[in-house]
Design an enzyme around this catalytic site. Structure first.
Site, PDB file in Angstrom:
ATOM      1  N   HIS A   7     -38.317 -17.046 -87.696  1.00  0.00           N
ATOM      2  CA  HIS A   7     -39.659 -16.472 -87.788  1.00  0.00           C
ATOM      3  C   HIS A   7     -40.039 -15.784 -86.478  1.00  0.00           C
ATOM      4  CE1 HIS A   7     -44.220 -17.161 -88.116  1.00  0.00           C
ATOM      5  NE2 HIS A   7     -43.900 -16.288 -89.066  1.00  0.00           N
ATOM      6  N   GLU A  34     -37.217 -12.786 -89.645  1.00  0.00           N
ATOM      7  CA  GLU A  34     -38.498 -12.229 -90.089  1.00  0.00           C
ATOM      8  C   GLU A  34     -39.164 -11.549 -88.906  1.00  0.00           C
ATOM      9  OE1 GLU A  34     -42.963 -12.313 -90.699  1.00  0.00           O
ATOM     10  OE2 GLU A  34     -41.732 -13.154 -89.093  1.00  0.00           O
ATOM     11  N   ASP A  36     -42.624  -8.478 -87.920  1.00  0.00           N
ATOM     12  CA  ASP A  36     -43.860  -7.843 -88.390  1.00  0.00           C
ATOM     13  C   ASP A  36     -43.970  -6.432 -87.819  1.00  0.00           C
ATOM     14  OD1 ASP A  36     -45.232 -10.490 -89.387  1.00  0.00           O
ATOM     15  OD2 ASP A  36     -44.558 -10.912 -87.355  1.00  0.00           O
ATOM     16  N   HIS A  49     -47.025  -9.351 -84.433  1.00  0.00           N
ATOM     17  CA  HIS A  49     -47.748 -10.078 -85.466  1.00  0.00           C
ATOM     18  C   HIS A  49     -49.248  -9.854 -85.384  1.00  0.00           C
ATOM     19  CE1 HIS A  49     -49.908 -13.599 -87.107  1.00  0.00           C
ATOM     20  NE2 HIS A  49     -49.014 -13.516 -88.078  1.00  0.00           N
ATOM     21  N   GLU A 108     -42.416  -7.720 -92.500  1.00  0.00           N
ATOM     22  CA  GLU A 108     -43.756  -7.868 -93.058  1.00  0.00           C
ATOM     23  C   GLU A 108     -44.664  -6.741 -92.574  1.00  0.00           C
ATOM     24  OE1 GLU A 108     -47.694 -10.755 -92.879  1.00  0.00           O
ATOM     25  OE2 GLU A 108     -45.756 -11.606 -92.343  1.00  0.00           O
TER      26      GLU A 108
END
Length: 239
Positions: A7, A34, A36, A49, A108
């Protein structure tokens, strides 16, 4: 096989969503990461993020209010540790250059509360330029963004993020008409029934953010397909 995602990279060892964090995760041998994406004032894709940079640099504000050149002057790393002083936010292109193509990327789109008009096309164009469309999941809490992605390229796997509990999210996903391949729920309410129903509708289930090993093992027993985690013991694990 259970597929776990590092993450925001290895964020307990280096500043999250930075090249050092991703490089450390890769060194750990992760199978998936993952990250962002957001847009700068002049339309560049940067990996971060928070919409505000205040958590990393008390003098900084919103990403959308800075050009890329200005973003690259903001020290993100020293708030984590002095040895990372001078580390700045990477562009998505910079991240793609260090990530092997056999590494699954969950990207994301951070479209709430700031709505980045046109971010979906810029994201797909960047992935296409780096020949990175074949091993990626694009996810968002903004389901309109997922719709926009599908309209541009229907072949891209989509991950539907949920924060709050809603009634029958697997039915909502199916009725959306989107090419949803995975559902990403908050792990707090992810139970055996939730996993069973999602999988009955054909969706992989990747809960976030699972850092406790006991909870992780419980979720694996429920049948999740993987998890997003900050814990290296979890994100390098293969069941």
């Amino acid at each position: 096989m259970v597929l776990n995602f590092a993450h925001r990279g290895s964020l307990t060892e280096a500043p999250e969503n930075t090249l050092p964090a991703f490089q450390l995760a890769i060194e750990h041998g992760v199978k998936a990461i993952e990250l962002d994406v957001q847009l700068t004032k002049d339309g560049h894709l940067v990996v971060c993020h928070d919409h505000k940079l205040t958590r990393f640099n008390k003098h900084a504000g919103l990403i959308k209010d800075y050009t890329l050149e200005e973003i690259k002057q903001i020290d993100i790393g020293s708030s984590f540790h002095e040895k990372y002083k001078g580390v700045v936010l990477p562009t998505l292109s910079e991240v793609l250059e260090v990530c092997p193509k056999d590494l699954l990327l969950n990207i994301e789109v951070k479209n709430i509360p700031v709505i980045y008009q046109g971010i979906e096309k810029k994201l797909i164009d960047c992935l296409r330029e780096h020949e990175r469309l074949s091993n990626v999941i694009l996810s968002s809490f903004d389901h309109v963004a997922l719709k926009n992605i599908q309209e541009i390229d229907p072949s891209i796997p989509l991950g539907m993020l949920f924060y709050y509990r809603i009634l029958n999210p697997w039915e909502y996903a199916k009725q959306s008409g989107l090419n949803i391949t995975s559902i990403h729920p908050n792990n707090v309410y992810t139970d055996k029934e939730f996993v069973r129903e999602c999988k009955a509708f054909g969706y992989n289930v990747y809960p976030y953010t699972v850092n406790d090993m006991e909870r992780y093992e419980q979720l694996v027993e429920y049948g999740v397909d993987g998890a997003f985690s900050n814990n290296p013991e979890i994100f390098v694990r293969e069941n």
